[in-house]
Design a protein around this motif. Sequence first.
Motif, PDB file in Angstrom:
ATOM      1  N   GLN A   1     -15.445  64.991  27.863  1.00  0.00           N
ATOM      2  CA  GLN A   1     -14.992  65.575  26.606  1.00  0.00           C
ATOM      3  C   GLN A   1     -15.490  67.003  26.500  1.00  0.00           C
ATOM      4  OE1 GLN A   1     -15.758  63.232  23.152  1.00  0.00           O
ATOM      5  NE2 GLN A   1     -15.432  61.313  24.221  1.00  0.00           N
ATOM      6  N   ALA A   2     -14.692  67.833  25.844  1.00  0.00           N
ATOM      7  CA  ALA A   2     -15.129  69.199  25.560  1.00  0.00           C
ATOM      8  C   ALA A   2     -16.439  69.117  24.806  1.00  0.00           C
ATOM      9  CB  ALA A   2     -14.078  69.932  24.741  1.00  0.00           C
ATOM     10  N   GLY A   3     -17.398  69.880  25.221  1.00  0.00           N
ATOM     11  CA  GLY A   3     -18.718  69.831  24.605  1.00  0.00           C
ATOM     12  C   GLY A   3     -19.700  69.046  25.446  1.00  0.00           C
ATOM     13  N   ASN A   4     -19.206  68.108  26.253  1.00  0.00           N
ATOM     14  CA  ASN A   4     -20.056  67.381  27.198  1.00  0.00           C
ATOM     15  C   ASN A   4     -19.929  68.136  28.513  1.00  0.00           C
ATOM     16  OD1 ASN A   4     -21.431  65.698  28.879  1.00  0.00           O
ATOM     17  ND2 ASN A   4     -20.088  63.934  28.602  1.00  0.00           N
ATOM     18  N   ASP A   5     -20.742  69.135  28.664  1.00  0.00           N
ATOM     19  CA  ASP A   5     -20.564  70.012  29.808  1.00  0.00           C
ATOM     20  C   ASP A   5     -21.641  69.849  30.878  1.00  0.00           C
ATOM     21  OD1 ASP A   5     -22.459  71.102  28.159  1.00  0.00           O
ATOM     22  OD2 ASP A   5     -21.538  73.067  28.027  1.00  0.00           O
ATOM     23  N   ALA A   6     -22.099  68.616  31.104  1.00  0.00           N
ATOM     24  CA  ALA A   6     -23.080  68.374  32.158  1.00  0.00           C
ATOM     25  C   ALA A   6     -22.496  68.760  33.510  1.00  0.00           C
ATOM     26  CB  ALA A   6     -23.512  66.915  32.163  1.00  0.00           C
ATOM     27  N   LEU A   7     -21.242  68.411  33.759  1.00  0.00           N
ATOM     28  CA  LEU A   7     -20.596  68.791  35.008  1.00  0.00           C
ATOM     29  C   LEU A   7     -20.468  70.298  35.089  1.00  0.00           C
ATOM     30  CD1 LEU A   7     -19.120  68.069  37.628  1.00  0.00           C
ATOM     31  CD2 LEU A   7     -17.025  67.912  36.301  1.00  0.00           C
ATOM     32  N   LEU A   8     -20.060  70.917  34.005  1.00  0.00           N
ATOM     33  CA  LEU A   8     -19.909  72.366  33.987  1.00  0.00           C
ATOM     34  C   LEU A   8     -21.234  73.046  34.287  1.00  0.00           C
ATOM     35  CD1 LEU A   8     -18.171  74.873  33.392  1.00  0.00           C
ATOM     36  CD2 LEU A   8     -18.900  74.679  31.019  1.00  0.00           C
ATOM     37  N   GLU A   9     -22.298  72.583  33.665  1.00  0.00           N
ATOM     38  CA  GLU A   9     -23.612  73.191  33.904  1.00  0.00           C
ATOM     39  C   GLU A   9     -24.008  73.103  35.369  1.00  0.00           C
ATOM     40  OE1 GLU A   9     -25.297  75.119  31.857  1.00  0.00           O
ATOM     41  OE2 GLU A   9     -23.629  74.819  30.491  1.00  0.00           O
ATOM     42  N   SER A  10     -23.744  71.972  36.006  1.00  0.00           N
ATOM     43  CA  SER A  10     -24.084  71.858  37.427  1.00  0.00           C
ATOM     44  C   SER A  10     -23.234  72.802  38.259  1.00  0.00           C
ATOM     45  CB  SER A  10     -23.936  70.416  37.922  1.00  0.00           C
ATOM     46  OG  SER A  10     -22.582  70.044  37.983  1.00  0.00           O
ATOM     47  N   GLU A  11     -22.003  73.022  37.845  1.00  0.00           N
ATOM     48  CA  GLU A  11     -21.135  73.948  38.562  1.00  0.00           C
ATOM     49  C   GLU A  11     -21.605  75.392  38.377  1.00  0.00           C
ATOM     50  OE1 GLU A  11     -18.254  73.544  40.577  1.00  0.00           O
ATOM     51  OE2 GLU A  11     -19.133  71.568  40.656  1.00  0.00           O
ATOM     52  N   LEU A  12     -21.987  75.757  37.162  1.00  0.00           N
ATOM     53  CA  LEU A  12     -22.379  77.127  36.892  1.00  0.00           C
ATOM     54  C   LEU A  12     -23.714  77.495  37.517  1.00  0.00           C
ATOM     55  CD1 LEU A  12     -21.301  77.506  33.159  1.00  0.00           C
ATOM     56  CD2 LEU A  12     -20.056  78.180  35.213  1.00  0.00           C
ATOM     57  N   GLN A  13     -24.542  76.516  37.801  1.00  0.00           N
ATOM     58  CA  GLN A  13     -25.837  76.768  38.398  1.00  0.00           C
ATOM     59  C   GLN A  13     -25.732  77.053  39.888  1.00  0.00           C
ATOM     60  OE1 GLN A  13     -28.538  77.171  36.559  1.00  0.00           O
ATOM     61  NE2 GLN A  13     -27.215  76.765  34.814  1.00  0.00           N
ATOM     62  N   ARG A  14     -24.594  76.745  40.477  1.00  0.00           N
ATOM     63  CA  ARG A  14     -24.416  76.964  41.912  1.00  0.00           C
ATOM     64  C   ARG A  14     -24.455  78.450  42.224  1.00  0.00           C
ATOM     65  NH1 ARG A  14     -23.150  72.755  44.905  1.00  0.00           N
ATOM     66  NH2 ARG A  14     -22.187  70.968  43.903  1.00  0.00           N
ATOM     67  N   LYS A  15     -25.027  78.743  43.306  1.00  0.00           N
ATOM     68  CA  LYS A  15     -25.041  80.105  43.815  1.00  0.00           C
ATOM     69  C   LYS A  15     -24.350  80.100  45.166  1.00  0.00           C
ATOM     70  CE  LYS A  15     -27.697  81.643  40.514  1.00  0.00           C
ATOM     71  NZ  LYS A  15     -27.085  81.403  39.275  1.00  0.00           N
ATOM     72  N   VAL A  16     -23.749  81.197  45.521  1.00  0.00           N
ATOM     73  CA  VAL A  16     -23.119  81.315  46.820  1.00  0.00           C
ATOM     74  C   VAL A  16     -24.220  81.507  47.850  1.00  0.00           C
ATOM     75  CG1 VAL A  16     -21.572  82.724  48.223  1.00  0.00           C
ATOM     76  CG2 VAL A  16     -21.042  82.291  45.839  1.00  0.00           C
ATOM     77  N   GLY A  17     -24.073  80.844  48.970  1.00  0.00           N
ATOM     78  CA  GLY A  17     -25.077  80.981  50.029  1.00  0.00           C
ATOM     79  C   GLY A  17     -25.706  79.661  50.352  1.00  0.00           C
ATOM     80  N   PHE A  18     -26.836  79.754  51.046  1.00  0.00           N
ATOM     81  CA  PHE A  18     -27.499  78.533  51.545  1.00  0.00           C
ATOM     82  C   PHE A  18     -28.784  78.278  50.794  1.00  0.00           C
ATOM     83  CE2 PHE A  18     -24.560  78.009  54.890  1.00  0.00           C
ATOM     84  CZ  PHE A  18     -24.172  79.286  55.235  1.00  0.00           C
TER      85      PHE A  18
ATOM     86  N   LYS B   1     -15.430  78.694  32.804  1.00  0.00           N
ATOM     87  CA  LYS B   1     -15.895  78.970  34.167  1.00  0.00           C
ATOM     88  C   LYS B   1     -16.503  80.367  34.307  1.00  0.00           C
ATOM     89  CE  LYS B   1     -11.631  80.896  35.837  1.00  0.00           C
ATOM     90  NZ  LYS B   1     -10.691  81.008  36.867  1.00  0.00           N
ATOM     91  N   ASN B   2     -17.266  80.529  35.373  1.00  0.00           N
ATOM     92  CA  ASN B   2     -17.739  81.850  35.769  1.00  0.00           C
ATOM     93  C   ASN B   2     -17.361  82.044  37.241  1.00  0.00           C
ATOM     94  OD1 ASN B   2     -19.623  80.584  37.417  1.00  0.00           O
ATOM     95  ND2 ASN B   2     -21.373  81.061  36.126  1.00  0.00           N
ATOM     96  N   LYS B   3     -17.881  83.085  37.879  1.00  0.00           N
ATOM     97  CA  LYS B   3     -17.454  83.388  39.248  1.00  0.00           C
ATOM     98  C   LYS B   3     -17.916  82.351  40.269  1.00  0.00           C
ATOM     99  CE  LYS B   3     -21.310  86.434  40.342  1.00  0.00           C
ATOM    100  NZ  LYS B   3     -21.683  87.773  40.795  1.00  0.00           N
ATOM    101  N   PHE B   4     -18.854  81.485  39.927  1.00  0.00           N
ATOM    102  CA  PHE B   4     -19.339  80.472  40.861  1.00  0.00           C
ATOM    103  C   PHE B   4     -18.611  79.136  40.719  1.00  0.00           C
ATOM    104  CE2 PHE B   4     -23.063  83.231  40.165  1.00  0.00           C
ATOM    105  CZ  PHE B   4     -23.140  83.760  41.443  1.00  0.00           C
ATOM    106  N   PHE B   5     -17.728  79.072  39.749  1.00  0.00           N
ATOM    107  CA  PHE B   5     -17.014  77.827  39.472  1.00  0.00           C
ATOM    108  C   PHE B   5     -15.977  77.570  40.558  1.00  0.00           C
ATOM    109  CE2 PHE B   5     -13.574  75.465  37.364  1.00  0.00           C
ATOM    110  CZ  PHE B   5     -14.288  74.396  36.879  1.00  0.00           C
TER     111      PHE B   5
END
Length: 95
Positions: free
Chosen positions: A78-95, A28-32
């Motif tokens: 599965q670990a390594g299949n991080d399509a969900l993770l990528e969509s989460e990390l791309q999120r930015k706070v705000g509108f 995770k990062n701070k946007f997760f």
Amino acid sequence: MLAREGILPETDALEQIGKYLTFLHQRKNKFFGNARAVRKVVEKAIKNQHLRLATLEAGERKDDMLKSLIFEDVSEFQAGNDALLESELQRKVGF
């Protein structure tokens, strides 16, 4: 969340979800968003269950099948299949 939907996961399916959520949390990062990630995984697992059951003839579907989540429904998590993770990390706070 699964209990609210009246779904009982089989042991191996629950273990797979747990491993995948651990994998997501470790990367995770701070946007997760933990709750958002759990909700997305559960929603996707239920969608996979529905798609699996839709391939069966109506007479083949049993009540217990409608209430259980099996490994096949969560095998993509599965670990390594991080399509969900990528969509989460791309999120930015705000509108």
